[in-house]
Scaffold this motif. Structure first.
Motif, PDB file in Angstrom:
ATOM      1  N   ARG A  24       0.859   4.099  -2.776  1.00 30.08           N
ATOM      2  CA  ARG A  24       0.738   5.514  -2.417  1.00 30.08           C
ATOM      3  C   ARG A  24       1.825   6.333  -3.095  1.00 30.08           C
ATOM      4  N   VAL A  51       0.843  -1.204   0.000  1.00 35.04           N
ATOM      5  CA  VAL A  51       0.000   0.000   0.000  1.00 35.04           C
ATOM      6  C   VAL A  51       0.879   1.255   0.000  1.00 35.04           C
ATOM      7  N   ARG A  88      -6.617   8.544  -2.295  1.00 32.35           N
ATOM      8  CA  ARG A  88      -7.250   8.783  -0.998  1.00 32.35           C
ATOM      9  C   ARG A  88      -7.277   7.508  -0.160  1.00 32.35           C
ATOM     10  N   LEU A  89      -7.562   6.369  -0.781  1.00 31.39           N
ATOM     11  CA  LEU A  89      -7.577   5.097  -0.056  1.00 31.39           C
ATOM     12  C   LEU A  89      -6.189   4.721   0.449  1.00 31.39           C
ATOM     13  N   ALA A 137      -5.380   6.915   3.342  1.00 32.01           N
ATOM     14  CA  ALA A 137      -6.149   6.522   4.529  1.00 32.01           C
ATOM     15  C   ALA A 137      -5.535   5.301   5.204  1.00 32.01           C
ATOM     16  N   GLY A 138      -4.936   4.415   4.432  1.00 32.06           N
ATOM     17  CA  GLY A 138      -4.336   3.219   4.999  1.00 32.06           C
ATOM     18  C   GLY A 138      -2.951   3.419   5.586  1.00 32.06           C
ATOM     19  N   ARG A 144      -9.261   8.699  -6.295  1.00 32.48           N
ATOM     20  CA  ARG A 144      -9.909   7.852  -5.280  1.00 32.48           C
ATOM     21  C   ARG A 144      -8.928   6.826  -4.720  1.00 32.48           C
ATOM     22  N   ALA A 145      -8.143   6.210  -5.578  1.00 27.22           N
ATOM     23  CA  ALA A 145      -7.148   5.234  -5.116  1.00 27.22           C
ATOM     24  C   ALA A 145      -6.106   5.899  -4.233  1.00 27.22           C
ATOM     25  N   TRP A 185      -9.878   7.553 -11.680  1.00 24.92           N
ATOM     26  CA  TRP A 185      -9.843   6.636 -10.533  1.00 24.92           C
ATOM     27  C   TRP A 185      -8.609   6.831  -9.668  1.00 24.92           C
TER      28      TRP A 185
END
Length: 91
Positions: free
Chosen positions: A22, A18, A43-44, A47-48, A40-41, A37
Motif C-alpha cells: 500500500r 500488504v 484499491r485492493l 481494502a485490506g 486496482r492494486a 494495474w
C-alpha cells in the motif's frame, strides 16, 4: 500453542506485506500516473488495510506539515503489527 502462534505470526506478516505494498503504491500514485494495474492494486491494498487503520486515524488524525499531511495512523499500525508479529512468533 506454538503452532497457533506461528500461524497468527504469518497472518500478521502477510498484513505487514500488504501495508508495504500500500505504501509503495501510494508513492507511485503521488509520483505520477503509473501503469493501469496500479490503481486496482492500490484499491485492493486499501481494502485490506483500511479496516485496521481507519479506527486509529479517528483517534490520531494526520499531522499537517505545510502542504502535506503525515499519516501517523499508518505508522502506529505498522509498528504495532511488527510488535504483535514478534509476540506471536515467540509463543
Amino acid at each position: 500453542m506454538g503452532l497457533i502462534g506461528t500461524l497468527l505470526g504469518w497472518v500478521v506478516t502477510l498484513f505487514i506485506l500488504v501495508m508495504i505494498i500500500r505504501m509503495v503504491l501510494d508513492w507511485v500514485s503521488l509520483a505520477g500516473r503509473g501503469p493501469y494495474w496500479t490503481a486496482r492494486a492500490r484499491r485492493l491494498a486499501h481494502a485490506g488495510t483500511e479496516p485496521v487503520i481507519a479506527p486509529v486515524r479517528r483517534v490520531l488524525p494526520p499531522v499537517r506539515a505545510g502542504g502535506i499531511g503525515i499519516d501517523l495512523a499508518f505508522t502506529v499500525v505498522f509498528v504495532a503489527a511488527l510488535i504483535v508479529r514478534g509476540i506471536f512468533f515467540s509463543l
